[in-house]
Design a protein around this motif. Structure first.
Motif, PDB file in Angstrom:
ATOM      1  N   PHE A  56      76.155   2.126  69.886  1.00 12.78           N
ATOM      2  CA  PHE A  56      77.063   2.875  70.878  1.00 12.78           C
ATOM      3  C   PHE A  56      77.022   4.457  70.359  1.00 12.78           C
ATOM      4  O   PHE A  56      77.554   4.679  69.436  1.00 12.78           O
ATOM      5  CB  PHE A  56      78.420   2.160  70.937  1.00 12.78           C
ATOM      6  CG  PHE A  56      78.276   0.929  71.428  1.00 12.78           C
ATOM      7  CD1 PHE A  56      78.719   0.647  72.601  1.00 12.78           C
ATOM      8  CD2 PHE A  56      78.125  -0.067  70.466  1.00 12.78           C
ATOM      9  CE1 PHE A  56      78.635  -0.625  73.151  1.00 12.78           C
ATOM     10  CE2 PHE A  56      78.153  -1.605  70.849  1.00 12.78           C
ATOM     11  CZ  PHE A  56      78.433  -1.676  72.296  1.00 12.78           C
ATOM     12  N   ASP A  57      76.424   5.280  71.378  1.00 17.26           N
ATOM     13  CA  ASP A  57      76.571   6.721  71.061  1.00 17.26           C
ATOM     14  C   ASP A  57      76.705   7.506  72.484  1.00 17.26           C
ATOM     15  O   ASP A  57      75.757   7.342  73.385  1.00 17.26           O
ATOM     16  CB  ASP A  57      75.140   7.219  70.435  1.00 17.26           C
ATOM     17  CG  ASP A  57      75.261   8.513  69.912  1.00 17.26           C
ATOM     18  OD1 ASP A  57      76.494   8.841  69.348  1.00 17.26           O
ATOM     19  OD2 ASP A  57      74.258   9.088  69.786  1.00 17.26           O
ATOM     20  N   GLU A  72      76.261  11.450  67.704  1.00 19.20           N
ATOM     21  CA  GLU A  72      76.607  11.608  66.016  1.00 19.20           C
ATOM     22  C   GLU A  72      75.165  11.258  65.598  1.00 19.20           C
ATOM     23  O   GLU A  72      74.458  10.400  65.970  1.00 19.20           O
ATOM     24  CB  GLU A  72      77.297  10.412  65.737  1.00 19.20           C
ATOM     25  CG  GLU A  72      78.978  10.558  66.231  1.00 19.20           C
ATOM     26  CD  GLU A  72      79.594   9.489  66.103  1.00 19.20           C
ATOM     27  OE1 GLU A  72      79.271   8.307  66.182  1.00 19.20           O
ATOM     28  OE2 GLU A  72      80.949   9.503  65.861  1.00 19.20           O
ATOM     29  N   ASP A  73      74.902  12.245  64.774  1.00 16.12           N
ATOM     30  CA  ASP A  73      73.326  12.261  64.083  1.00 16.12           C
ATOM     31  C   ASP A  73      73.031  11.011  63.602  1.00 16.12           C
ATOM     32  O   ASP A  73      71.741  10.746  63.296  1.00 16.12           O
ATOM     33  CB  ASP A  73      73.352  13.602  63.053  1.00 16.12           C
ATOM     34  CG  ASP A  73      73.421  14.893  63.813  1.00 16.12           C
ATOM     35  OD1 ASP A  73      72.959  14.951  64.845  1.00 16.12           O
ATOM     36  OD2 ASP A  73      73.663  15.744  63.082  1.00 16.12           O
ATOM     37  N   LYS A 111      73.612   8.077  64.240  1.00 16.66           N
ATOM     38  CA  LYS A 111      73.112   7.064  65.082  1.00 16.66           C
ATOM     39  C   LYS A 111      71.792   7.106  65.220  1.00 16.66           C
ATOM     40  O   LYS A 111      70.737   6.288  65.648  1.00 16.66           O
ATOM     41  CB  LYS A 111      73.854   7.078  66.407  1.00 16.66           C
ATOM     42  CG  LYS A 111      75.492   6.935  66.094  1.00 16.66           C
ATOM     43  CD  LYS A 111      75.977   5.776  65.428  1.00 16.66           C
ATOM     44  CE  LYS A 111      77.271   5.598  65.043  1.00 16.66           C
ATOM     45  NZ  LYS A 111      77.934   6.656  64.309  1.00 16.66           N
ATOM     46  N   THR A 112      71.295   8.457  65.631  1.00 16.37           N
ATOM     47  CA  THR A 112      69.919   8.477  65.918  1.00 16.37           C
ATOM     48  C   THR A 112      69.214   8.171  64.571  1.00 16.37           C
ATOM     49  O   THR A 112      68.095   7.757  64.521  1.00 16.37           O
ATOM     50  CB  THR A 112      69.655  10.168  66.047  1.00 16.37           C
ATOM     51  OG1 THR A 112      70.371  10.514  67.242  1.00 16.37           O
ATOM     52  CG2 THR A 112      68.166  10.342  66.361  1.00 16.37           C
ATOM     53  N   THR A 113      69.590   8.632  63.458  1.00 16.69           N
ATOM     54  CA  THR A 113      68.787   8.099  62.123  1.00 16.69           C
ATOM     55  C   THR A 113      68.609   6.689  61.857  1.00 16.69           C
ATOM     56  O   THR A 113      67.812   6.361  61.344  1.00 16.69           O
ATOM     57  CB  THR A 113      69.680   9.173  60.856  1.00 16.69           C
ATOM     58  OG1 THR A 113      69.691  10.360  61.016  1.00 16.69           O
ATOM     59  CG2 THR A 113      68.875   8.626  59.547  1.00 16.69           C
ATOM     60  N   MET A 114      69.912   6.127  62.038  1.00 12.84           N
ATOM     61  CA  MET A 114      69.888   4.701  61.884  1.00 12.84           C
ATOM     62  C   MET A 114      68.834   3.896  62.803  1.00 12.84           C
ATOM     63  O   MET A 114      68.216   3.193  62.471  1.00 12.84           O
ATOM     64  CB  MET A 114      71.235   4.155  62.037  1.00 12.84           C
ATOM     65  CG  MET A 114      72.065   4.202  61.098  1.00 12.84           C
ATOM     66  SD  MET A 114      73.825   3.492  60.957  1.00 12.84           S
ATOM     67  CE  MET A 114      74.537   4.494  62.112  1.00 12.84           C
ATOM     68  N   SER A 115      68.839   4.551  64.286  1.00 12.07           N
ATOM     69  CA  SER A 115      67.996   3.957  65.201  1.00 12.07           C
ATOM     70  C   SER A 115      66.289   4.145  64.633  1.00 12.07           C
ATOM     71  O   SER A 115      65.549   3.043  64.773  1.00 12.07           O
ATOM     72  CB  SER A 115      68.211   4.556  66.654  1.00 12.07           C
ATOM     73  OG  SER A 115      69.594   4.391  66.884  1.00 12.07           O
ATOM     74  N   SER A 116      66.219   5.189  64.304  1.00 14.65           N
ATOM     75  CA  SER A 116      65.005   5.570  63.728  1.00 14.65           C
ATOM     76  C   SER A 116      64.668   4.568  62.440  1.00 14.65           C
ATOM     77  O   SER A 116      63.366   4.089  62.332  1.00 14.65           O
ATOM     78  CB  SER A 116      64.635   7.034  63.162  1.00 14.65           C
ATOM     79  OG  SER A 116      63.498   7.317  62.678  1.00 14.65           O
ATOM     80  N   SER A 163      71.909   9.686  74.746  1.00 17.20           N
ATOM     81  CA  SER A 163      71.875  10.089  73.107  1.00 17.20           C
ATOM     82  C   SER A 163      70.555  10.219  72.650  1.00 17.20           C
ATOM     83  O   SER A 163      69.461   9.709  73.313  1.00 17.20           O
ATOM     84  CB  SER A 163      72.300   8.824  72.177  1.00 17.20           C
ATOM     85  OG  SER A 163      72.109   8.850  71.166  1.00 17.20           O
ATOM     86  N   PRO A 164      70.285  11.180  71.820  1.00 20.46           N
ATOM     87  CA  PRO A 164      68.911  11.214  70.944  1.00 20.46           C
ATOM     88  C   PRO A 164      68.309  10.164  70.414  1.00 20.46           C
ATOM     89  O   PRO A 164      67.208   9.880  70.341  1.00 20.46           O
ATOM     90  CB  PRO A 164      69.376  12.510  70.171  1.00 20.46           C
ATOM     91  CG  PRO A 164      70.240  13.036  70.455  1.00 20.46           C
ATOM     92  CD  PRO A 164      71.180  12.002  71.413  1.00 20.46           C
ATOM     93  N   ALA A 165      69.112   9.242  70.349  1.00 20.86           N
ATOM     94  CA  ALA A 165      68.869   7.868  69.691  1.00 20.86           C
ATOM     95  C   ALA A 165      68.058   7.102  70.868  1.00 20.86           C
ATOM     96  O   ALA A 165      67.225   6.302  70.391  1.00 20.86           O
ATOM     97  CB  ALA A 165      70.136   6.815  69.441  1.00 20.86           C
ATOM     98  N   ALA A 166      68.176   7.466  71.993  1.00 21.24           N
ATOM     99  CA  ALA A 166      67.329   6.791  72.960  1.00 21.24           C
ATOM    100  C   ALA A 166      65.694   7.012  72.710  1.00 21.24           C
ATOM    101  O   ALA A 166      64.945   6.142  73.155  1.00 21.24           O
ATOM    102  CB  ALA A 166      67.399   7.444  74.348  1.00 21.24           C
TER     103      ALA A 166
END
Length: 290
Positions: free
Chosen positions: A196-197, A202-203, A205-210, A228-231
């Motif tokens: 959820f972002d 939150e940076d 979330k993107t790092t974890m998604s990567s 979110s950039p995590a997309a």
């Protein structure tokens, strides 16, 4: 994958563009959003097209010219980065004039805002992404890990607690660094991380998604309409409206999506879900919890 409403608009219109205009689109998407703030001459050079082609590209998207396109991009970024404090100031929230019937007016306004936001969110969800999310969350061979942010950890807990009653292998990402690292390091292809972002993203979330994507797992992302950039690392993206009668982004539309997802998971699991719920009730009674 470039994230943002304008990027999505560009992707949707790729098929309508001329070959030269598609070159401009690809350069913009590859460097989104920074590439959108280049001059026409620089963008034309990077795309190996003429300056008039860049201008025609902007016109094809519905803008009067490239400066108009850049103004829309700037406004999108301002919205993506908005905080409750900045919204409070810009939207005129504050004490109402004396004698105003604020309570009834606020109730009417809240009803209109929430009804519209929930309706639009559910109508705009891509059916394929929704169905894919349900399949991933109902797949008993997969392990589910949920993580949220400053406020959205509440949504992660809400969804996770429901899933725990329906299936095995559901957990929350731990808060402590050593435990969190151990969980992230042990992710494999069988893992699904539900993230959820929302804006003021939150940076981590993107790092974890990567990390999940890099280790072969899947990411189901719940986010807002600006994305979110995590997309960029998500298998499934489920965006929600965040309109509210206050300067805080609303979680109400996302909650409606979550409850619809839970209904989908229950429907997919069928009798298996009922048996799991019954077993949980029996254990809770024997343990004196219910």
């Amino acid at each position: 994958m470039a994230s943002g409403a304008l990027a999505e608009d560009i992707r949707h219109k790729l098929g309508e563009l001329s070959p030269a205009e598609r070159k401009v689109a690809r350069v913009l998407l590859a460097g989104y959003p920074a590439a959108g703030f280049e001059t026409v001459a620089v963008l034309a050079e990077r795309a190996a097209v003429s300056a008039p082609t860049v201008i025609r590209f902007a016109n094809r998207l519905g803008y009067r010219g490239f400066p108009d396109f850049q103004a829309a991009l700037r406004a999108e970024l301002d919205e993506r980065n908005a905080s409750p404090l900045s919204l409070y100031s810009s939207a005129g929230f504050g004490p109402p004039p004396e004698g105003t019937d604020t309570e009834s007016a606020l109730l009417r306004h809240g009803s209109e805002v929430f009804t519209s936001a929930v309706t639009a969110t559910l109508a705009e969800l891509p059916p394929h992404d929704f169905e894919h999310a349900v399949r991933l969350l109902a797949d008993g061979k997969r392990r589910i890990t949920l993580v949220g942010g400053r406020f959205t950890h509440l949504l992660a807990q809400y969804l996770g607690l429901h899933l725990m009653q329906l299936r095995d292998d559901v957990r929350f990402l731990p808060d402590r660094d050593v435990e969190r690292t151990a969980v992230l390091a042990a992710l494999t292809r069988r893992d699904v991380m539900v993230v959820f972002d929302y804006r003021r993203y939150e940076d981590d979330k993107t790092t974890m998604s990567s990390l999940v994507q890099g280790q072969g797992g899947k990411v189901v992302l719940f986010t807002d309409t600006w994305l979110s950039p995590a997309a960029a690392h998500a298998e499934v993206v489920l965006p929600s409206q965040v309109s509210a009668p206050s300067p805080y982004d609303s979680l109400v539309p996302t909650l409606a999506v979550l409850e619809t997802v839970v209904a989908g998971v229950m429907g997919t699991l069928g009798e298996e879900a009922r048996r799991r719920m019954q077993h949980g009730e029996d254990i809770a009674r024997r343990a004196g919890l219910y």
